[in-house]
Scaffold this active site. Structure first.
Site, PDB file in Angstrom:
ATOM      1  N   LYS A 107       0.855  -1.193   0.000  1.00 42.77           N
ATOM      2  CA  LYS A 107       0.000   0.000   0.000  1.00 42.77           C
ATOM      3  C   LYS A 107       0.889   1.240   0.000  1.00 42.77           C
ATOM      4  O   LYS A 107       1.946   1.259   0.658  1.00 42.77           O
ATOM      5  CB  LYS A 107      -0.882  -0.043   1.257  1.00 42.77           C
ATOM      6  CG  LYS A 107      -1.862   1.118   1.384  1.00 42.77           C
ATOM      7  CD  LYS A 107      -2.735   0.935   2.615  1.00 42.77           C
ATOM      8  CE  LYS A 107      -3.737   2.055   2.800  1.00 42.77           C
ATOM      9  NZ  LYS A 107      -4.572   1.862   4.007  1.00 42.77           N
ATOM     10  N   SER A 157      -9.495   1.904   3.242  1.00 43.79           N
ATOM     11  CA  SER A 157      -8.626   2.576   2.307  1.00 43.79           C
ATOM     12  C   SER A 157      -7.643   1.651   1.593  1.00 43.79           C
ATOM     13  O   SER A 157      -7.082   2.026   0.565  1.00 43.79           O
ATOM     14  CB  SER A 157      -7.842   3.663   3.029  1.00 43.79           C
ATOM     15  OG  SER A 157      -7.020   3.081   4.027  1.00 43.79           O
ATOM     16  N   SER A 183      -9.596  -0.361   7.487  1.00 46.68           N
ATOM     17  CA  SER A 183      -9.087  -0.278   6.117  1.00 46.68           C
ATOM     18  C   SER A 183      -8.515  -1.550   5.535  1.00 46.68           C
ATOM     19  O   SER A 183      -8.297  -1.623   4.335  1.00 46.68           O
ATOM     20  CB  SER A 183      -8.011   0.792   6.033  1.00 46.68           C
ATOM     21  OG  SER A 183      -8.624   2.001   5.747  1.00 46.68           O
TER      22      SER A 183
HETATM   23  N1  GLN Z   1     -12.771   4.389   6.717  1.00 44.45           N
HETATM   24  C1  GLN Z   1     -12.052   4.753   7.882  1.00 44.45           C
HETATM   25  C2  GLN Z   1     -11.575   6.175   7.806  1.00 44.45           C
HETATM   26  O1  GLN Z   1     -11.769   6.774   6.784  1.00 44.45           O
HETATM   27  C3  GLN Z   1     -10.915   3.805   8.135  1.00 44.45           C
HETATM   28  C4  GLN Z   1      -9.733   4.097   7.348  1.00 44.45           C
HETATM   29  C5  GLN Z   1      -8.544   3.281   7.753  1.00 44.45           C
HETATM   30  O2  GLN Z   1      -8.669   2.277   8.457  1.00 44.45           O
HETATM   31  N2  GLN Z   1      -7.389   3.742   7.345  1.00 44.45           N
HETATM   32  O3  GLN Z   1     -11.046   6.703   8.721  1.00 44.45           O
END
Ligand code: GLN
Length: 475
Positions: free
Chosen positions: A79, A154, A178
């Protein structure tokens, strides 16, 4: 031919039998990367470098089959928030354009030491803020099961890179789901360890008290092996645990009956899609039939999780992202004439709108006069959620939860409604609020045929049990 391996064990068996080589494997994955360009998975492919490393490993293996690391044959994507020495890392953001990391994340170093082959850097929501992969400056990644749908986020492209067989495994990061939510949406295994199990050194920070590196794999056994190699103390991260790292990959048999809790409030939550409820009910039935004890418990804080999470993480993000000022790294505005303008214009041009929204929100909740009402209050809510969750886990091995209230939605469908997207994180955020490990495994499909995953959380540092139990469900 696309490699269709679903575990490193299969790959290594074929390598040892001379059925394939690392070079052949990397070439096949590269072909598949080209064939799946339309999904917008990779920001950068390290084609030559991966091939060269593969040839070197093949040669070493030919000379002495015992001189290879435990990840011999493992082809991995990273990532875009995880640093790899000499390579770009941009967190899906314009603000980090041109940044090359002078060092590798500790997790990456440990994988490289075991002969992993890193094939490329994959897309993600900007600074890992998002649940759809749509906030990336490189445009959205698409779900390989249906290109009109989001892969989740994400770590959406990490999940698709595995789903579409462009690599065997991927590293993602999980601040509020994420790794697990895209795993659920793409039909792969997503594992987030206990906070402090894996060093965060070299992981670009979003919410430092929530962030953990996690894995996306086809199999539970690969998740166990990667965790085993990455976990453990590290002098570069003072929040990492010094607890001994078990040989997770050798402990994948769950030889007893589990005691599992679920929240009635979650399975009857108004946001839950009927097919997700049916999948949870079906799984609960199956677990009971197998002799496990599964019971509903009260959890009264479900609706406070999201508000508290978005106060705390935006606060942490506003502080973490203050370092991107146009001076030290990445994008610098060409328009600025004064120092103040340099900061303002570089940040305005460099950050996308979701990141700007969160910086503004986080700055607001931390500001004098509001701090106690928002940040202080959210901290207290976090403590309540923590204590209640830990209380449940004192008497139960696991907590079963949906990964998401519904399936992957259409690209663009919720782009103008950030709050609707935040609310969809309702089931994943708890593990990060509390700092406990959680795994999402595929259990079937939604009514429309898209992948459906269910998640289990366990007590702190109970990854061995969690992985072994997940293996009984998905192997
Ligand atoms: N969707 C969550 C956020 O936008 C989690 C994102 C993540 O785990 N990086 O904060």
């Amino acid at each position: 031919m696309t490699p269709s391996y679903t575990s490193l064990r299969q790959v290594q068996a074929d390598l040892r039998a001379g059925i394939t080589t690392c070079e052949a494997l990397v070439s096949q994955y590269l072909t598949q990367i080209e064939a799946s360009r339309g999904l917008n998975i990779y920001i950068e492919v390290f084609a030559e470098e991966a091939l060269e490393k593969a040839r070197m490993l093949d040669a070493r293996f030919r000379e002495n089959p015992d001189a290879i690391g435990r990840l011999f044959g493992m082809v991995l994507s990273l990532k875009d928030v995880i640093c790899y020495e000499g390579h770009s890392a941009t967190a899906g953001s314009r603000i980090l354009a041109g940044f090359r990391s002078p060092y590798s994340a500790t997790a990456v170093e440990r994988l490289l030491a075991e002969d992993v082959i890193i094939i490329g850097r994959v897309n993600c929501d900007e600074f890992a803020m998002g649940s759809t992969n749509e906030t990336s400056c490189y445009g959205p990644t698409r779900n390989a099961a249906d290109e009109t749908r989001i892969p989740g986020g994400s770590s959406g492209a990490s999940a698709v890179s595995v789903q579409a067989n462009t690599c065997l495994a991927s590293l993602g990061s999980d601040t509020g789901g994420s790794v697990r939510q895209p795993a659920a949406f793409c039909g792969v295994v997503g594992m987030k360890p206990t906070y402090g199990r894996i060093s965060r050194h070299g992981l670009i920070a979003y919410g430092s008290s929530f962030d953990q590196i996690g894995t996306l794999t086809h199999s539970v056994e690969d998740a166990a092996l990667l965790l085993e190699i990455m976990a453990g103390k590290d002098e570069y991260d003072s929040t990492v645990s010094t607890q001994e790292v078990p040989a997770y990959s050798q402990q994948l048999t769950f030889g007893r009956k589990a005691k599992i809790a679920y929240f009635g409030a979650a399975l009857n939550h108004p946001s839950l899609a009927p097919d997700v409820k049916a999948a949870c009910d079906g799984l609960i039935g199956r677990l009971r039939a197998e002799g496990h004890e599964v019971e509903a418990v009260d959890f009264e804080y479900l609706d406070y999780i999201i508000p508290a999470y978005y106060v705390l993480t935006t606060a942490e993000a506003s502080s973490n992202l203050s370092r991107y000022d146009g001076v030290r790294y990445g994008h610098r505005s060409a328009e600025a004439r004064t120092l103040d303008e340099l900061y303002r214009k570089s940040r305005t041009e460099g950050f996308g709108s979701e990141v700007q929204r969160r910086i503004v929100l986080g700055t607001f909740v931390l500001s004098a006069g509001y701090y106690d009402a928002y940040y202080g209050k959210a901290q207290r809510v976090r403590r309540l959620i923590h204590d209640r969750t830990m209380e449940i886990l004192k008497t139960h091995d696991f907590i079963l939860l949906p990964a998401a209230p519904g399936g992957p939605w259409k690209l663009g469908e919720k782009i103008d409604d950030p709050v609707a997207v935040y609310l969809a994180d309702i089931f994943t955020v708890q593990a990060n609020m509390v700092g406990i490990p959680a795994i999402c495994v595929p259990v079937g499909t939604h009514a429309d045929g898209m992948p459906l995953g269910i998640q289990f959380m366990a007590g702190k540092f109970c990854e061995s049990d969690l992985l072994a139990f997940a293996q009984t469900l998905y192997s």
